[in-house]
Every structure is written in C-alpha cells, then in structure tokens.
Write an enzyme that holds these catalytic residues in place. Structure first.
Site, PDB file in Angstrom:
ATOM      1  CE  LYS A 194      -2.977   0.758   3.805  1.00 56.44           C
ATOM      2  NZ  LYS A 194      -2.871   1.933   4.206  1.00 56.44           N
ATOM      3  CB  SER A 195       3.783   2.352   2.120  1.00 58.05           C
ATOM      4  OG  SER A 195       3.082   2.173   3.225  1.00 58.05           O
ATOM      5  NE  ARG A 216      -4.914   8.248  11.178  1.00 54.81           N
ATOM      6  CZ  ARG A 216      -4.485   7.547  10.280  1.00 54.81           C
ATOM      7  NH1 ARG A 216      -4.995   6.867   9.522  1.00 54.81           N
ATOM      8  NH2 ARG A 216      -3.011   7.020  10.591  1.00 54.81           N
ATOM      9  CG  ASP A 251       0.954   0.128   9.276  1.00 53.22           C
ATOM     10  OD1 ASP A 251       0.575   0.903  10.193  1.00 53.22           O
ATOM     11  OD2 ASP A 251       1.382   0.386   8.158  1.00 53.22           O
ATOM     12  CD  GLN A 263       0.669   8.339   6.715  1.00 54.68           C
ATOM     13  OE1 GLN A 263       0.278   9.026   7.506  1.00 54.68           O
ATOM     14  NE2 GLN A 263      -0.232   7.385   6.656  1.00 54.68           N
ATOM     15  N   GLY A 307      -4.853   8.302   5.566  1.00 55.00           N
ATOM     16  CA  GLY A 307      -3.724   9.010   5.916  1.00 55.00           C
ATOM     17  C   GLY A 307      -2.732   9.367   4.943  1.00 55.00           C
ATOM     18  NE  ARG A 324       6.215   6.756   0.785  1.00 60.44           N
ATOM     19  CZ  ARG A 324       5.314   6.639   1.896  1.00 60.44           C
ATOM     20  NH1 ARG A 324       4.247   5.760   1.561  1.00 60.44           N
ATOM     21  NH2 ARG A 324       5.637   7.246   2.993  1.00 60.44           N
TER      22      ARG A 324
HETATM   23  C1  S3P Z   1       2.791   4.886   6.113  1.00 59.48           C
HETATM   24  C2  S3P Z   1       3.236   5.285   7.341  1.00 59.48           C
HETATM   25  C3  S3P Z   1       2.622   5.138   8.794  1.00 59.48           C
HETATM   26  C4  S3P Z   1       2.031   3.544   8.493  1.00 59.48           C
HETATM   27  C5  S3P Z   1       0.801   4.036   7.397  1.00 59.48           C
HETATM   28  C6  S3P Z   1       1.487   4.137   6.102  1.00 59.48           C
HETATM   29  C7  S3P Z   1       3.260   5.410   5.002  1.00 59.48           C
HETATM   30  O1  S3P Z   1       1.987   6.206   9.158  1.00 59.48           O
HETATM   31  O2  S3P Z   1       1.046   3.325   9.740  1.00 59.48           O
HETATM   32  O3  S3P Z   1      -0.139   2.672   7.562  1.00 59.48           O
HETATM   33  O4  S3P Z   1       2.925   5.045   3.813  1.00 59.48           O
HETATM   34  O5  S3P Z   1       4.244   6.273   4.954  1.00 59.48           O
HETATM   35  P1  S3P Z   1       2.514   7.328   9.853  1.00 59.48           P
HETATM   36  O6  S3P Z   1       3.561   8.126   9.193  1.00 59.48           O
HETATM   37  O7  S3P Z   1       1.588   7.998  10.574  1.00 59.48           O
HETATM   38  O8  S3P Z   1       3.340   6.696  11.064  1.00 59.48           O
END
Ligand code: S3P
Length: 437
Positions: free
Chosen positions: A30-31, A130, A322, A177, A102, A35
């Site tokens: 997902k991350s 959040r 996570d 993030q 988020g 990006r």
């Molecule tokens: C993520 C960073 C994390 C993670 C989220 C995905 C990202 O959050 O918990 O599921 O893709 O950069 P935080 O940056 O709030 O720690």
C-alpha cells in the site's frame, strides 16, 4: 469453510484452520503504491505501475490525482499514469476526498502546497479524527498556506503560497507520512530540504526517488531538492508485507502448515515483523531476493512453529507499527506474557488501536492491563466461540479473523468489510490456502 455475509456492517464467521498449505502472491504494498502513483503523476511522461494495491486507500489516491488532472488508465494488473509535469496539476473542481487514507491526505498535502492553486482535503469519520498538526506545522515552516480545522484535524485547506523555502526539520513524531510530505514539497526547490529522524521509519520515498540518506551521530538524515524531481519509469510494486503478516501468523500457529508467499516486500524498514516473530521462535525463511527501483522483495517460506513471547525493543516499534495488531494475536497463542510499550501512536491510527486490541483480547478471555503507551496480558484464550469487533479498522478486522481461525470454536468479526481498505482479496486468499476442520 468461510462464507460471506451481508455487505454493510458485515459479520464474518470463521472456523478453526486444520492446516495451511500452498503458495500465494499478494497485491502490491500500500505505501509503495501511493508513492508510485504520486511520483508518476508529477513527471512529464508516462509511467507504468505493475501489481498496484487494489485496496480502497490506494483508490482514494487514484481518484484525487484524477481530480487534479492526471490521466490514469487501468488494464489488468497494469496502471498507466500520464504525468502532468512540474507544477502541471489542475485546480480540482471539488474537494479532494481522501476517504480512510492518512497516506493520501498527508502526502498530497506536501504536493499541493507547492501548486499555484487552492484545494481542500476531506476524509471519512476515522480520518477526520486523526492528528494533522504534525503535518501542518512543518509545511507552514516551509511557507505553505495550509490550514486545518480548529482541533488540528481535516478538513485541510490549502491556498497558493507566496514563496516556499527549504527546511532542515527534525521529526518530533516518527512518521513516514510526515517525512514524505516534507520531502515531496522539497522536490520543488533548488535548496536542499533535510529531514532528521532519531528512529528509522519506512523509507519508500527515499528509495523510489533515489534520495541521499546519511547517518550522523545516531540520526538519519534524508534530503530532497529539485534535482530529485521524479521522471517517468516502470514500477513493480512488491506484495504487501503488512497483508502478508496475517498469513505468516496464521501459518506459524496452525498445525502441519507450510506456505510460500511470493514476491513480498523485504524492504529492511518493513521486515521488523519477520525479525520479531523469528525471535519468538518462528520458522520464516527468505528464499530469494530481488530489487525493483531500489525496493527489495522476494519469496518467503513459513512453517508451523511453537512461539514464545519475548521483549519488544522500543527502537523497532515504528518499523512494525502496522503489524502490532497481528503480532498481538501471535502473542496470544505464544507461551508466556506478552507486553508491548512505547506504542502510544496506535491510539491515532484508523481506530484507537490500543482500545480496539484490548477490547478484543478481553472478549477472548484475557486479563489485559492497558497502559497509556501499550498493554500486556498472559494466559490462554477462551475456548468459547468468540465475537470480535473490527471497530471499522482493516488491520483489527484481519487480525481478529486470524485469531478466530486459530481458536478451538472459531469466531466472528463484526464490521469485517473494513478489510477492503487494504486487501479486498483477503477471504479469497484464505480460501485458496487454508483447510478447515
Ligand atoms: C505509512 C506510514 C505509517 C503507517 C501507515 C502508512 C506510509 O504511518 O502506519 O499505514 O505509507 O508512509 P505514520 O507515518 O503515521 O507513522
């Protein structure tokens, strides 16, 4: 066997797994998917992304980018993104809906403060709770005209900035993030922006953009400037290690089980879950490794193992943040006392995760001690049929689905449908490798 329930507030029933055998490949991380989409949209050409996440969160990023004038086409397992070029995004006709994501809200804010038009970011009920001050503070220091609601939450309103500047910023909350949002803004200036971290967080932005990262006196410093502005390319998104962790724990704790998970992300800032489970006695073998755009991935083999709870070092918490819900499930079936501290951040995730986890552990019969920054428990899970609640949180939903499948009398998960946020194929994947008694 597993069947599906009604669509909204779905109650999903699970019976105990007899064994897990076979091979699975999972949709992209997902991350990395968020990006790859954002960086492709910024370029002046066409990028192709293979194996993107099929979750609703990544769909939110796709929808927002389309509203910003990006042409994105989808064919089978390939996404084609026609980049708009430097500051080529268009003012969206309506507000940008980030849904539950988020990552969408925070990374896009970094991009949007550098554009010559205004925008408004909104989200669902969970995302609207959040914290955003950690985002708006550094972006304001960069000259961004970014305003959140009075309680520092969404909606976020962005106005065109008069002048933006590079910053050197030490993160006060470990967050990939926030780090990424600042580094993305930094891509618009000649002067270098530096982010200083004292605890490592996921580094997909740095790898995909090939940023300079240095280590100095125990700190990690990542730098971005216009020379790192992305150009179009091909991405292969490795399978999501967070999605894989549910299958890893299920296979470890089921009898006569052995599974191969193919092409899963092995980025060292994400594999703390594998290392921690190994410390608990897990048999997890990495049987191949390759790279795509500096992102490491490969096949892993997982076998039934007897687990013992061990100390969890606070330094690794951001690298498995996570995976704490599923690590807790592993802890509930392991020998000894499970204790996790220094993870207050869980209180501001998709649900108030310390509360969601403790609630479900109590349902399973554990005597749980809740701390401001974690929780502890010991003993054996109850042998009754268990009724868990997802609290609308995908990771809680999948973790307690696994808990149910490891329990003598099985269990049900209320609000199961939240799995669609990161892995809509969860049930299909389970049915493809699990045998039920
Ligand atoms: C993520 C960073 C994390 C993670 C989220 C995905 C990202 O959050 O918990 O599921 O893709 O950069 P935080 O940056 O709030 O720690």
């Amino acid at each position: 066997m597993i069947g599906s329930g009604s669509k909204s507030k779905m109650v999903q029933k699970f019976t105990k797994i007899k064994s897990i055998q076979g091979e699975i490949s999972l949709p992209g991380d997902k991350s990395i998917s968020h990006r790859a989409l954002i960086f492709s949209a910024m370029t002046a050409g066409e990028s192709v992304i293979e194996n993107i996440s099929d979750g609703i969160d990544v769909r939110s990023t796709i929808n927002c980018l389309r509203q910003l004038g990006v042409n994105i086409s989808e064919e089978n397992n390939l996404i084609k993104v026609q980049g708009v070029g430097y500051k080529g995004f268009k003012q969206p006709a309506t507000q940008l809906d980030c849904g539950n994501s988020g990552t969408t809200a925070r990374l896009l804010s970094g991009l949007l403060i550098a554009q010559n038009f205004g925008s408004k970011l909104v989200g669902d009920e969970s995302l609207t709770k959040r914290p955003m001050k950690r985002l708006t503070d550094p972006l304001k220091l960069m000259g961004g005209k970014i305003f959140s609601a009075a309680n520092h939450t969404l909606p976020i309103i962005i106005k065109p900035a008069n002048e933006l500047k590079a910053i050197n910023y030490e993160l006060n909350v470990p967050s990939a993030q926030i780090k990424s949002a600042i580094l993305i803004t930094g891509l618009h200036y000649e002067v270098e922006t530096s982010i200083i971290e004292s605890v490592i967080t996921r580094d997909h932005t740095e790898r995909l953009l090939d940023l300079e990262v240095i280590k100095e006196n125990e700190k990690i410093i990542s730098k971005s400037s216009i020379k790192n502005y992305p150009s179009s390319k091909k991405y292969f998104v490795p399978g999501d290690i967070s999605s894989a962790s549910f299958f890893i724990v299920a296979a470890l704790l089921s009898n006569n089980s052995e599974i191969k998970i193919k092409n899963v992300s092995l980025n060292p800032t994400r594999t703390a879950i594998i290392e921690q489970l190994r410390k608990m006695g897990a048999h997890i073998e990495i049987i191949s490794n390759k790279f795509s755009n500096k992102e490491e991935y490969g096949d892993i083999l997982v076998r039934s193992s007897k687990l013992q709870n061990v100390h969890i070092d606070q330094k690794i918490i951001p690298s498995l943040i996570d995976e704490i819900p599923i690590l807790t499930v592993a802890g509930a079936f392991a020998e000894g006392k499970f204790e996790i501290r220094n993870c207050k951040e869980l209180r501001v995730k998709e649900s108030e995760r310390i509360k969601s986890i403790c609630y479900n552990l109590r349902i399973a019969g554990f005597d749980v001690v809740e701390y401001e920054d974690g929780f502890s428990f010991e003993g054996r899970p109850s042998s009754k049929e268990l009724v868990f609640d997802s609290f609308g949180d995908h990771r809680i939903s999948m973790s307690f689905s696994v808990f149910s499948m490891l329990s003598e009398k099985g269990g049900v998960v209320k609000g199961f449908e939240s799995v669609n946020i990161s892995n809509p194929g969860f049930l299909t994947q389970i049915n493809s490798i699990c045998k039920f008694s």
